[in-house]
Design a protein around this motif. Sequence first.
Motif, PDB file in Angstrom:
ATOM      1  N   SER A   1      27.646  26.789  20.991  1.00 51.60           N
ATOM      2  CA  SER A   1      27.518  28.250  20.985  1.00 51.60           C
ATOM      3  C   SER A   1      28.397  28.881  22.059  1.00 51.60           C
ATOM      4  O   SER A   1      28.013  29.833  22.712  1.00 51.60           O
ATOM      5  N   TRP A   2      29.592  28.359  22.236  1.00 53.06           N
ATOM      6  CA  TRP A   2      30.497  28.900  23.250  1.00 53.06           C
ATOM      7  C   TRP A   2      30.988  30.285  22.874  1.00 53.06           C
ATOM      8  O   TRP A   2      31.463  31.033  23.724  1.00 53.06           O
ATOM      9  N   ILE A   3      30.846  30.648  21.600  1.00 56.87           N
ATOM     10  CA  ILE A   3      31.284  31.949  21.131  1.00 56.87           C
ATOM     11  C   ILE A   3      30.316  32.406  20.050  1.00 56.87           C
ATOM     12  O   ILE A   3      29.744  31.584  19.334  1.00 56.87           O
ATOM     13  N   SER A   4      30.110  33.697  19.947  1.00 55.12           N
ATOM     14  CA  SER A   4      29.164  34.243  18.980  1.00 55.12           C
ATOM     15  C   SER A   4      29.906  35.222  18.079  1.00 55.12           C
ATOM     16  O   SER A   4      30.123  36.380  18.430  1.00 55.12           O
ATOM     17  N   THR A   5      30.324  34.725  16.916  1.00 55.81           N
ATOM     18  CA  THR A   5      31.208  35.472  16.033  1.00 55.81           C
ATOM     19  C   THR A   5      30.437  36.101  14.881  1.00 55.81           C
ATOM     20  O   THR A   5      29.547  35.480  14.301  1.00 55.81           O
ATOM     21  N   PHE A   6      30.828  37.323  14.538  1.00 55.57           N
ATOM     22  CA  PHE A   6      30.208  38.074  13.447  1.00 55.57           C
ATOM     23  C   PHE A   6      31.294  38.674  12.574  1.00 55.57           C
ATOM     24  O   PHE A   6      32.398  38.926  13.034  1.00 55.57           O
TER      25      PHE A   6
ATOM     26  N   THR B   1      33.201  43.284  23.616  1.00 56.20           N
ATOM     27  CA  THR B   1      33.460  42.563  22.373  1.00 56.20           C
ATOM     28  C   THR B   1      34.876  42.009  22.442  1.00 56.20           C
ATOM     29  O   THR B   1      35.702  42.480  23.227  1.00 56.20           O
ATOM     30  N   ASN B   2      35.142  41.018  21.616  1.00 51.60           N
ATOM     31  CA  ASN B   2      36.476  40.425  21.565  1.00 51.60           C
ATOM     32  C   ASN B   2      36.823  40.048  20.141  1.00 51.60           C
ATOM     33  O   ASN B   2      35.943  39.700  19.350  1.00 51.60           O
ATOM     34  N   VAL B   3      38.090  40.092  19.832  1.00 57.46           N
ATOM     35  CA  VAL B   3      38.623  39.516  18.608  1.00 57.46           C
ATOM     36  C   VAL B   3      39.381  38.288  19.071  1.00 57.46           C
ATOM     37  O   VAL B   3      40.424  38.400  19.715  1.00 57.46           O
TER      38      VAL B   3
ATOM     39  N   HIS C   1      37.737  41.635   9.953  1.00 49.75           N
ATOM     40  CA  HIS C   1      36.309  41.896  10.125  1.00 49.75           C
ATOM     41  C   HIS C   1      35.628  41.134  11.268  1.00 49.75           C
ATOM     42  O   HIS C   1      34.536  41.503  11.667  1.00 49.75           O
ATOM     43  N   HIS C   2      36.229  40.074  11.771  1.00 44.40           N
ATOM     44  CA  HIS C   2      35.484  39.290  12.763  1.00 44.40           C
ATOM     45  C   HIS C   2      35.548  39.926  14.147  1.00 44.40           C
ATOM     46  O   HIS C   2      36.511  40.588  14.518  1.00 44.40           O
TER      47      HIS C   2
END
Length: 125
Positions: free
Chosen positions: A47-52, A71-73, A99-100
């Motif tokens: 879970s080093w990154i939480s992408t949506f 937030t980051n892309v 979208h991510h």
Amino acid sequence: DYSAALGCGNLVGIQDRINQRREVARRYAAEISNESIQGTWQWGGSSWISTFLVERRDEFIKAMNERSIPTNVVHVGIHKHPVFESGVELPNQRYWDEHHVCLPCHSSMTDEDIEKVIRSVNDGW
């Protein structure tokens, strides 16, 4: 080698940090209920990154920024790099690129930090 020493030093307590990140991801999965955002969960990882995937991403990023939620892309299609550029259409990759977005997910987040992110996302944009 400095990098090796730094890496070895970070192994101390690594499982605790991974568990904390997994808890952030678990809370996001359980408590984010806005239908305009979809999690891309990968259970069992660090879970080093939480992408949506988010509808109206630019508006989302602006709204989160106004609420002091970073937030980051992070990922952009490798096919866009000049070395790999071929002109091939990749519609699924294009959708991802448009979208991510990544929400905060780090081991020093407090319960209040997590709740603020969840509330902000659920309140909409």
